[in-house]
Design an enzyme around this catalytic site. Sequence first.
Site, PDB file in Angstrom:
ATOM      1  N   HIS A   1       0.846  -1.194   0.000  1.00 16.08           N
ATOM      2  CA  HIS A   1       0.000   0.000   0.000  1.00 16.08           C
ATOM      3  C   HIS A   1       0.882   1.245   0.000  1.00 16.08           C
ATOM      4  O   HIS A   1       2.107   1.150   0.168  1.00 16.08           O
ATOM      5  CB  HIS A   1      -0.940   0.008   1.209  1.00 16.08           C
ATOM      6  CG  HIS A   1      -0.235  -0.097   2.529  1.00 16.08           C
ATOM      7  ND1 HIS A   1       0.497   0.927   3.083  1.00 16.08           N
ATOM      8  CD2 HIS A   1      -0.133  -1.124   3.401  1.00 16.08           C
ATOM      9  CE1 HIS A   1       1.002   0.532   4.226  1.00 16.08           C
ATOM     10  NE2 HIS A   1       0.652  -0.712   4.439  1.00 16.08           N
TER      11      HIS A   1
HETATM   12  P1  TYD Z   1      -1.482  -2.580   7.509  1.00 22.06           P
HETATM   13  O1  TYD Z   1      -0.946  -1.215   7.712  1.00 22.06           O
HETATM   14  O2  TYD Z   1      -2.196  -2.869   6.223  1.00 22.06           O
HETATM   15  O3  TYD Z   1      -0.333  -3.655   7.697  1.00 22.06           O
HETATM   16  P2  TYD Z   1       1.042  -3.907   6.929  1.00 22.06           P
HETATM   17  O4  TYD Z   1       1.399  -2.680   6.166  1.00 22.06           O
HETATM   18  O5  TYD Z   1       1.984  -4.201   8.011  1.00 22.06           O
HETATM   19  O6  TYD Z   1       0.866  -5.097   6.056  1.00 22.06           O
HETATM   20  O7  TYD Z   1      -2.430  -2.929   8.742  1.00 22.06           O
HETATM   21  C1  TYD Z   1      -2.925  -4.242   8.942  1.00 22.06           C
HETATM   22  C2  TYD Z   1      -4.176  -4.125   9.767  1.00 22.06           C
HETATM   23  O8  TYD Z   1      -3.878  -3.565  11.045  1.00 22.06           O
HETATM   24  C3  TYD Z   1      -5.271  -3.261   9.131  1.00 22.06           C
HETATM   25  O9  TYD Z   1      -6.516  -3.902   9.326  1.00 22.06           O
HETATM   26  C4  TYD Z   1      -5.235  -1.997   9.933  1.00 22.06           C
HETATM   27  C5  TYD Z   1      -4.668  -2.411  11.271  1.00 22.06           C
HETATM   28  N1  TYD Z   1      -3.844  -1.356  11.861  1.00 22.06           N
HETATM   29  C6  TYD Z   1      -4.346  -0.589  12.884  1.00 22.06           C
HETATM   30  O10 TYD Z   1      -5.506  -0.772  13.338  1.00 22.06           O
HETATM   31  N2  TYD Z   1      -3.584   0.396  13.425  1.00 22.06           N
HETATM   32  C7  TYD Z   1      -2.324   0.638  12.976  1.00 22.06           C
HETATM   33  O11 TYD Z   1      -1.622   1.553  13.496  1.00 22.06           O
HETATM   34  C8  TYD Z   1      -1.806  -0.167  11.900  1.00 22.06           C
HETATM   35  C9  TYD Z   1      -0.433   0.071  11.365  1.00 22.06           C
HETATM   36  C10 TYD Z   1      -2.605  -1.155  11.376  1.00 22.06           C
END
Ligand code: TYD
Length: 144
Positions: A57
């Site tokens: 992302h």
């Molecule tokens: P995401 O940022 O997509 O993870 P990565 O980049 O590590 O693959 O986040 C994964 C899930 O966690 C998504 O459902 C949102 C949640 N999340 C939070 O609730 N708070 C946060 O600060 C972060 C980073 C993620």
Amino acid sequence: MLNFVSDIHNCNVVELSKINNRAGNITVIQNGDQLPFDIKRLYYLYDVPGGSERGGHAHKGLYQLIVAASGCFDVILDDGRNKKIIELNRPNFALMVIPGIWREIVNFSSGAICFVLASEKYSEDDYIRNYDEFLTFKSMDHVD
Ligand code: TYD
């Protein structure tokens, strides 16, 4: 509005302070030192199964500083035109990721901990999770 060119050349690894003593090291990151943002959130990824990928992302306005607090992993950065891969493998080196950069995190070693310092609290509205939408975002005039 971004006031710089939001490309991968502005995402660099910075060496952090390291305080040595006979029983290990301390690395400090605090507001005002080296960071172009104030830290509003810290989160960390751990227990990542071998072969898994994270990220996939971009963020519209979020700045992040990424540190391999333990182990190692690779961060693939993509600004829509160019890509680069940064290996993070030492706790006193950190990768600055500016807004408008697609990132993937791959090749996690066993026991790796990916520490992320962020400029804003969590907001799903700040995410771009679709790569075509990301390219559209990059093609728009963001004075990026
Ligand atoms: P995401 O940022 O997509 O993870 P990565 O980049 O590590 O693959 O986040 C994964 C899930 O966690 C998504 O459902 C949102 C949640 N999340 C939070 O609730 N708070 C946060 O600060 C972060 C980073 C993620």
